[in-house]
Motif scaffolding. Structure first.
Motif, PDB file in Angstrom:
ATOM      1  N   GLY A 149       0.837  -1.203   0.000  1.00  0.00           N
ATOM      2  CA  GLY A 149       0.000   0.000   0.000  1.00  0.00           C
ATOM      3  C   GLY A 149       0.866   1.245   0.000  1.00  0.00           C
ATOM      4  O   GLY A 149       1.590   1.489   0.952  1.00  0.00           O
ATOM      5  N   ASN A 150       0.782   2.020  -1.077  1.00  0.00           N
ATOM      6  CA  ASN A 150       1.639   3.201  -1.168  1.00  0.00           C
ATOM      7  C   ASN A 150       1.131   4.351  -0.306  1.00  0.00           C
ATOM      8  O   ASN A 150       1.682   5.424  -0.326  1.00  0.00           O
ATOM      9  CB  ASN A 150       1.803   3.645  -2.616  1.00  0.00           C
ATOM     10  N   TYR A 151       0.084   4.121   0.466  1.00  0.00           N
ATOM     11  CA  TYR A 151      -0.431   5.126   1.386  1.00  0.00           C
ATOM     12  C   TYR A 151      -0.111   4.781   2.833  1.00  0.00           C
ATOM     13  O   TYR A 151      -0.571   5.445   3.749  1.00  0.00           O
ATOM     14  CB  TYR A 151      -1.947   5.287   1.228  1.00  0.00           C
ATOM     15  N   ASN A 152       0.696   3.754   3.063  1.00  0.00           N
ATOM     16  CA  ASN A 152       0.961   3.276   4.427  1.00  0.00           C
ATOM     17  C   ASN A 152       1.673   4.293   5.310  1.00  0.00           C
ATOM     18  O   ASN A 152       1.647   4.170   6.521  1.00  0.00           O
ATOM     19  CB  ASN A 152       1.755   1.972   4.401  1.00  0.00           C
ATOM     20  N   THR A 153       2.305   5.281   4.722  1.00  0.00           N
ATOM     21  CA  THR A 153       2.940   6.304   5.548  1.00  0.00           C
ATOM     22  C   THR A 153       1.928   7.343   6.022  1.00  0.00           C
ATOM     23  O   THR A 153       2.224   8.136   6.896  1.00  0.00           O
ATOM     24  CB  THR A 153       4.067   7.014   4.775  1.00  0.00           C
ATOM     25  N   LEU A 154       0.709   7.324   5.436  1.00  0.00           N
ATOM     26  CA  LEU A 154      -0.322   8.299   5.778  1.00  0.00           C
ATOM     27  C   LEU A 154      -1.542   7.673   6.443  1.00  0.00           C
ATOM     28  O   LEU A 154      -2.219   8.322   7.226  1.00  0.00           O
ATOM     29  CB  LEU A 154      -0.785   9.038   4.521  1.00  0.00           C
ATOM     30  N   ILE A 155      -1.821   6.417   6.086  1.00  0.00           N
ATOM     31  CA  ILE A 155      -3.021   5.731   6.555  1.00  0.00           C
ATOM     32  C   ILE A 155      -2.622   4.372   7.106  1.00  0.00           C
ATOM     33  O   ILE A 155      -1.844   3.649   6.486  1.00  0.00           O
ATOM     34  CB  ILE A 155      -4.030   5.537   5.401  1.00  0.00           C
ATOM     35  N   GLU A 156      -3.173   4.023   8.255  1.00  0.00           N
ATOM     36  CA  GLU A 156      -2.897   2.723   8.860  1.00  0.00           C
ATOM     37  C   GLU A 156      -4.064   1.773   8.579  1.00  0.00           C
ATOM     38  O   GLU A 156      -5.212   2.070   8.900  1.00  0.00           O
ATOM     39  CB  GLU A 156      -2.726   2.884  10.368  1.00  0.00           C
ATOM     40  N   VAL A 157      -3.753   0.629   7.951  1.00  0.00           N
ATOM     41  CA  VAL A 157      -4.755  -0.413   7.722  1.00  0.00           C
ATOM     42  C   VAL A 157      -4.874  -1.211   9.016  1.00  0.00           C
ATOM     43  O   VAL A 157      -3.895  -1.762   9.510  1.00  0.00           O
ATOM     44  CB  VAL A 157      -4.354  -1.332   6.545  1.00  0.00           C
ATOM     45  N   LEU A 158      -6.082  -1.274   9.560  1.00  0.00           N
ATOM     46  CA  LEU A 158      -6.297  -1.931  10.848  1.00  0.00           C
ATOM     47  C   LEU A 158      -6.782  -3.367  10.703  1.00  0.00           C
ATOM     48  O   LEU A 158      -6.372  -4.245  11.459  1.00  0.00           O
ATOM     49  CB  LEU A 158      -7.319  -1.144  11.674  1.00  0.00           C
ATOM     50  N   ASP A 159      -7.674  -3.616   9.744  1.00  0.00           N
ATOM     51  CA  ASP A 159      -8.254  -4.955   9.604  1.00  0.00           C
ATOM     52  C   ASP A 159      -8.962  -5.065   8.264  1.00  0.00           C
ATOM     53  O   ASP A 159      -9.303  -4.053   7.637  1.00  0.00           O
ATOM     54  CB  ASP A 159      -9.247  -5.216  10.736  1.00  0.00           C
ATOM     55  N   ILE A 160      -9.202  -6.300   7.850  1.00  0.00           N
ATOM     56  CA  ILE A 160      -9.957  -6.631   6.637  1.00  0.00           C
ATOM     57  C   ILE A 160     -11.020  -7.638   7.030  1.00  0.00           C
ATOM     58  O   ILE A 160     -10.733  -8.600   7.749  1.00  0.00           O
ATOM     59  CB  ILE A 160      -9.048  -7.244   5.547  1.00  0.00           C
ATOM     60  N   ASN A 161     -12.235  -7.426   6.545  1.00  0.00           N
ATOM     61  CA  ASN A 161     -13.314  -8.375   6.796  1.00  0.00           C
ATOM     62  C   ASN A 161     -14.008  -8.689   5.471  1.00  0.00           C
ATOM     63  O   ASN A 161     -14.708  -7.836   4.917  1.00  0.00           O
ATOM     64  CB  ASN A 161     -14.321  -7.809   7.799  1.00  0.00           C
ATOM     65  N   THR A 162     -13.811  -9.901   4.975  1.00  0.00           N
ATOM     66  CA  THR A 162     -14.447 -10.332   3.734  1.00  0.00           C
ATOM     67  C   THR A 162     -15.873 -10.770   4.042  1.00  0.00           C
ATOM     68  O   THR A 162     -16.091 -11.630   4.892  1.00  0.00           O
ATOM     69  CB  THR A 162     -13.655 -11.483   3.079  1.00  0.00           C
ATOM     70  N   THR A 163     -16.839 -10.164   3.345  1.00  0.00           N
ATOM     71  CA  THR A 163     -18.245 -10.480   3.578  1.00  0.00           C
ATOM     72  C   THR A 163     -18.833 -11.335   2.460  1.00  0.00           C
ATOM     73  O   THR A 163     -19.856 -11.979   2.654  1.00  0.00           O
ATOM     74  CB  THR A 163     -19.080  -9.194   3.723  1.00  0.00           C
ATOM     75  N   LYS A 164     -18.176 -11.362   1.288  1.00  0.00           N
ATOM     76  CA  LYS A 164     -18.651 -12.181   0.184  1.00  0.00           C
ATOM     77  C   LYS A 164     -17.434 -12.727  -0.568  1.00  0.00           C
ATOM     78  O   LYS A 164     -16.508 -11.995  -0.875  1.00  0.00           O
ATOM     79  CB  LYS A 164     -19.518 -11.371  -0.772  1.00  0.00           C
TER      80      LYS A 164
END
Length: 169
Positions: A149-164
């Motif tokens: 993710g080229n935005y990782n220095t600005l935004i922190e990914v916390l979790d992923i939840n697949t619903t489908k």
């Protein structure tokens, strides 16, 4: 007479200032009288006295989410449909840079297009077995976004939840 003069000076100084309150899950970004964002100043929870010529932009740093739908072809040429929710938050110390580059449109201009591009590129490297459960897909997407993710220095990914998750011919 000196007391009156001092009181007059104090009152005039107070009238040139304004009070600003930064609430929980907010960051204040200082904008000077020329409209230039000060990328070195981030105001956190509390009350601040500012010059009347200064402005504050309030930026939400709470945990947020966005839903994505990705339709692609797997490594073994099967059609994949994945709907997932990404949980994220802006990195508070980087919000002035994020705001300077994207203002408050960073989700539409940075997060969505980059996430879709990265996930689409990565899914082509996996086959039906590797993508056989929501848990596996969550892990693949989360790790991919953390690494690429080229935005990782600005935004922190916390979790992923697949619903489908749908894999077909």
């Amino acid at each position: 007479m000196n007391k009156i003069l001092m009181l007059s000076i104090c009152l005039s100084l107070l009238s040139c200032n304004k009070s600003v309150e930064i609430l929980p899950n907010q960051i204040g970004i200082l904008v000077n009288e020329s409209g230039v964002i000060d990328t070195t100043k981030v105001l956190h929870l509390g009350n601040y006295i500012l010059k009347s010529s200064q402005e504050i932009v309030f930026f939400d740093i709470s945990n947020q989410s966005n839903e994505f739908e990705i339709i692609n072809i797997s490594k073994d040429k099967k059609e994949i449909t994945i709907v997932f929710t990404m949980f994220f938050r802006p990195i508070s110390s980087k919000t002035p840079i994020l705001y300077k580059e994207y203002e408050k449109n960073y989700i539409e201009e940075l997060l969505i297009p980059n996430t879709e591009k990265i996930v689409n590129q990565e899914l082509k490297n996996y086959d039906e077995i590797e993508l056989s459960s929501k848990e596996k897909v969550n892990k693949i997407i989360f790790n991919t976004l953390k690494e690429k993710g080229n935005y990782n220095t600005l935004i922190e990914v916390l979790d992923i939840n697949t619903t489908k998750l749908s894999i077909g011919d």
